[in-house]
Scaffold this motif. Structure first.
Motif, PDB file in Angstrom:
ATOM      1  N   MET A  63       0.803  -1.216   0.000  1.00  0.00           N
ATOM      2  CA  MET A  63       0.000   0.000   0.000  1.00  0.00           C
ATOM      3  C   MET A  63       0.845   1.279   0.000  1.00  0.00           C
ATOM      4  O   MET A  63       0.328   2.360   0.277  1.00  0.00           O
ATOM      5  N   SER A  64       2.136   1.180  -0.286  1.00  0.00           N
ATOM      6  CA  SER A  64       2.969   2.382  -0.392  1.00  0.00           C
ATOM      7  C   SER A  64       2.992   2.816  -1.855  1.00  0.00           C
ATOM      8  O   SER A  64       3.993   2.698  -2.548  1.00  0.00           O
ATOM      9  N   ILE A  65       1.851   3.323  -2.321  1.00  0.00           N
ATOM     10  CA  ILE A  65       1.680   3.697  -3.730  1.00  0.00           C
ATOM     11  C   ILE A  65       2.488   4.956  -4.022  1.00  0.00           C
ATOM     12  O   ILE A  65       2.388   5.959  -3.308  1.00  0.00           O
ATOM     13  N   ILE A  66       3.288   4.935  -5.090  1.00  0.00           N
ATOM     14  CA  ILE A  66       4.074   6.114  -5.459  1.00  0.00           C
ATOM     15  C   ILE A  66       3.609   6.750  -6.762  1.00  0.00           C
ATOM     16  O   ILE A  66       4.017   7.861  -7.087  1.00  0.00           O
ATOM     17  N   TRP A  67       2.752   6.042  -7.536  1.00  0.00           N
ATOM     18  CA  TRP A  67       2.278   6.603  -8.802  1.00  0.00           C
ATOM     19  C   TRP A  67       0.972   5.927  -9.182  1.00  0.00           C
ATOM     20  O   TRP A  67       0.791   4.724  -8.966  1.00  0.00           O
ATOM     21  N   VAL A  68       0.041   6.723  -9.708  1.00  0.00           N
ATOM     22  CA  VAL A  68      -1.256   6.203 -10.159  1.00  0.00           C
ATOM     23  C   VAL A  68      -1.508   6.716 -11.566  1.00  0.00           C
ATOM     24  O   VAL A  68      -1.365   7.925 -11.835  1.00  0.00           O
ATOM     25  N   ALA A  69      -1.890   5.819 -12.459  1.00  0.00           N
ATOM     26  CA  ALA A  69      -2.132   6.196 -13.854  1.00  0.00           C
ATOM     27  C   ALA A  69      -3.504   6.851 -14.020  1.00  0.00           C
ATOM     28  O   ALA A  69      -3.609   8.034 -14.370  1.00  0.00           O
TER      29      ALA A  69
END
Length: 824
Positions: free
Chosen positions: A66-72
């Motif tokens: 859950m350590s998201i660094i980028w979302v398209a």
């Protein structure tokens, strides 16, 4: 083994891990499949935030899902699990659903037909031309809310083009939030967080090393922050951080920057920095010409020469209106004024995040700034920084705050009356007070002299001494505390009498001599209670003296750890200075390691020794109440108890760091040749990474069984570090292993430790791991080690080379150096 663990992780996860880091027209990703970067650091796939069924394409750290660094598709979520990522016919990365509807596309403007996408180990998704490898599009050029190492925040004042971070709308919704962050390159680069179009936080100006308004920002030399300007006018801010340590800075939905680093031991993200760090850090908290200082009550006050614009609102705690000038400046007075020719003056305020909207004049010395500002009627304040030059303010002074440490000096222009009145008040108050204090001190002095003489006759022949906390009366001559010793500091330790120590060591008999260090000889002793002790006696020929003695009293009396030697007390009597330590049955590491007549240290003992040293350093650097840099880590300062547990000793050279301090400079370089980091030995700059360098040398010595100094007389040698580096590059590290411990069963672990030692002695501090990371490497929690770079001091390290240094050095017989750095 690593591949097996990787496959197992993939099978246990919610999706299937494709054994590739590429996406092509023929190799697609279907929800819930993922691809992983080549070093198993980042994953690209589909995720679902908490409390929603929406699906998004994103990149996250491999260690933490859950350590998201980028979302398209942050503003266009999929409603089901039919998502597919592929390369379109026109060469773009596209996200489609089961109905072939496009939910997101890279929209590269000049995509060739033959492309592929690749996930890199820094978390960047790049679209490349297969024919020539040229990057056409990258996710780092279109970030979401995460600032990552190698990601550039760009600003081009000419064209207005920017690369910005944008917060999530909420912790559960990655849609575009109200906060953005990025670089503003007008006049001088600064980092901003904006709430819509309004500034929310500001870093202060960049001076070539750090942002001056961030109190706890590391220096460029340690962290790798840089600001670069390109020919087209684009200015970029980037961090080139140590690649194998996972870190990120997230712009949260509440408008705060939060920097976190992955703690391998506890498997959590540790928060290492937050901005705004407090309420004073919020942009323009105290309004125009207001100054925010958390140590004051109230925290907002007007700058010198100013008063609240609305006194009633100000007293209620509404400071947004700010302050206005009380007295006209010289340029604003009319020609009929009697004080027309009275020149303005400047009021100085230190540790300031200087105001926004500055004008900059580079290449100007600090002494010239004041005159330039005085000659300009519109100039209301100035500041100077060696990396920036003169900064001038011609408008309101906005967003001023005082920092706990760091910052710059701000000179605020005020009418002459403001300071003259203050001086008159000070004279009226100070003169009578000073006269009164002098009279009081004279009376106290003579009273003290009379009482001392009277008390001296009563106490003759009596002294209060201590034996590990037990007090009793003795007939020995009294302890004499010399005038240059800080008596209150000595009160923190039990005092031993000289007679007691003389008896315990049989008059310091040579048969009780354990060894000699930089401080002086060390003797074994036995107290009347039967307790064994070690007595370290200051030698008059030692390069160390009172300063080092008092330093050790202050430091080691406050430290408690199983890998630090325990100080039992001290003695300051008859001109002697002595420390009393717990006795170590196996003496020091240099004796056990280099004296061939001693018992051989097997590999397991050696491994446990430098693991214990690492734990002791971690306590000093991170876990103790005081943050300590040892500065003289070497085998003779590592003591071994009866169980071969290592204990770090000799804190005479150590330095205390403040809670937010990460680096310091010194004009007096102290330590031992061969163990000092290059940035410390050559430039007087030391930090936690200086101790890491010394630790790396220790690891190489322990593995090889050879002293670092054993190479000094070999004209063809490159020193221990150069020798190790040479064998490493020749894939021949087995040749440097001590033959007494070399065995097939332990060979892989020994070679790994050599690898870790070389990582610790790399030339630049930013490349060296922290001691916590080193411990994770030793315990194999970090299995995949980075390739070491060129170590420091791999040139010839013989005495003729040392003698050619331009700095003035002196070397004692025990190889302790005292270096005074002076310009040529």
């Amino acid at each position: 083994m690593l591949e097996s663990l990787f496959i197992l992780f993939c099978l246990l996860s919610s999706g299937f891990c494709i054994e590739s880091n590429n996406i092509t027209a023929s190799l697609v990703i279907k929800d819930p499949d993922t691809i992983v970067s080549s070093g198993n650091i980042y994953r690209l796939g589909f995720f679902r935030p908490a409390n929603t069924t929406n699906r998004y394409l994103g990149i996250w750290n491999y260690v933490s899902a859950m350590s998201i660094i980028w979302v398209a598709n942050r503003d266009n979520p999929l409603k089901d699990s039919s998502g597919i990522v592929t390369i379109s016919e026109d060469g773009d990365i596209v996200l489609i659903n089961g109905k072939r509807e496009i939910f997101w596309s890279s929209n590269a403007t000049s995509s060739p037909m033959n492309t592929s996408a690749r996930l890199l180990d820094n978390g960047n998704l790049v679209l490349q031309d297969i024919s020539n490898g040229r990057t056409i599009w990258e996710s780092f050029g279109h970030p979401t809310d995460a600032f990552m190492p190698k990601l550039k925040l760009n600003d081009n004042p000419r064209t207005g083009e920017r690369v910005l971070l944008t917060s999530w709308r909420s912790p559960q919704d990655p849609d575009f939030g109200s906060f953005t962050a990025g670089l503003q390159a007008l006049n001088i680069p600064q980092i901003f967080i904006w709430n819509g179009s309004r500034p929310h936080w500001r870093s202060g100006p960049w001076n070539g090393q750090s942002f001056t308004g961030v109190a706890d920002m590391y220096a460029k030399y340690l962290d790798g922050y840089s600001v670069m300007k390109q020919d087209d006018g684009t200015v970029s801010f980037m961090q080139d951080y140590y690649g194998k340590i996972l870190m990120k800075i997230i712009l949260k939905s509440n408008g705060s920057f939060v920097q976190t680093m992955w703690n391998v031991q506890r498997r959590v993200w540790d928060v290492t920095w937050i901005a705004p760090m407090d309420v004073c850090d919020v942009y323009e908290k105290c309004g125009p010409f207001g100054n925010c200082n958390l140590l004051n009550s109230p925290m907002c006050s007007c700058l010198k020469g100013y008063e609240p614009k609305n006194k009633e609102e100000w007293d209620k705690g509404n400071w947004s209106g700010g302050c206005v000038r009380k007295t006209l400046l010289q340029c604003d007075r009319n020609n009929n004024s009697t004080d027309k020719n009275k020149a303005d003056v400047f009021w100085k305020i230190t540790n300031v995040k200087v105001p926004d909207f500055m004008d900059v004049s580079t290449g100007i010395e600090a002494v010239e700034c004041e005159g330039l500002c005085l000659r300009n009627c519109s100039c209301i304040a100035y500041s100077h920084d060696h990396g920036i030059g003169c900064m001038f303010w011609n408008r309101s002074l906005i967003d001023v705050r005082q920092l706990p440490i760091g910052g710059l000096v701000l000179h605020v222009r005020v009418a002459y009356l403001e300071l003259d009145n203050q001086k008159d008040i000070r004279v009226i108050v100070i003169v009578p007070v000073t006269i009164g204090l002098v009279i009081v001190f004279i009376g106290i002095f003579f009273t003290w002299r009379w009482m001392a003489k009277r008390k001296g006759t009563k106490r003759k022949g009596r002294i209060l001494t201590y034996e590990v906390g037990k007090s009793y009366i003795s007939d020995s001559s009294g302890v004499v505390l010399r005038d240059d010793i800080d008596e209150p500091s000595l009160d923190e330790l039990p005092l031993f009498s000289f007679q007691m120590l003389e008896t315990a060591t049989f008059q310091f008999d040579v048969t009780n001599l354990l060894g000699k260090g930089g401080f002086g000889p060390v003797y074994k002793g036995k107290l009347a209670s039967g307790k064994d002790i070690a007595v370290k006696r200051l030698s008059t020929a030692s390069g160390q003296g009172l300063q080092e003695f008092m330093n050790e009293v202050v430091l080691i009396s406050k430290l408690q750890h199983r890998n630090l030697v325990r100080l039992l007390g001290c003695c300051v009597e008859k001109g002697e200075k002595m420390f009393i330590y717990e006795y170590m049955q196996n003496r020091s590491l240099d004796v056990s390691l280099f004296d061939r007549s001693q018992n051989i240290l097997d590999w397991r003992k050696r491994f446990n020794i430098f693991e214990g040293i690492g734990r002791g350093l971690l306590y000093l650097h991170r876990d103790s109440r005081l943050r300590i840099i040892h500065r003289d880590l070497k085998p003779s300062n590592i003591l071994l108890d009866e169980d071969w547990c290592p204990k770090i000793s000799d804190f005479g050279m150590a330095r205390i760091f403040g809670g937010n301090q990460n680096q310091a400079d010194t004009g007096r370089v102290v330590g031992t040749y061969g163990y000092m980091a290059p940035e410390y030995a050559m430039g007087g700059r030391f930090s936690e990474k200086s101790d890491v360098f010394s630790f790396g040398v220790l690891v190489l010595e322990i593995v090889s069984g050879r002293k670092n100094t054993s190479f000094y007389n070999d004209e063809l040698s490159l020193g221990l570090l150069g020798y190790s580096w040479k064998l490493w590059n020749e894939y021949n590290t087995v040749d440097m292993i001590d033959q007494r411990i070399s065995s097939p069963s332990s060979l892989a672990e020994i070679v790994r430790c050599i690898h870790i030692g070389l990582l610790c002695v790399q030339e630049f501090p930013v490349n060296r791991p922290s001691i916590s990371t080193v411990l994770s490497m030793l315990s194999s929690e970090i299995f995949d080690l980075p390739v070491p770079e060129h170590p420091g001091f791999t040139d010839r390290w013989n005495r003729s080379y040392v003698g050619s240094s331009s700095s003035k050095t002196s070397e004692s017989a025990n190889k302790v150096t005292l270096t005074a750095l002076e310009g040529r």
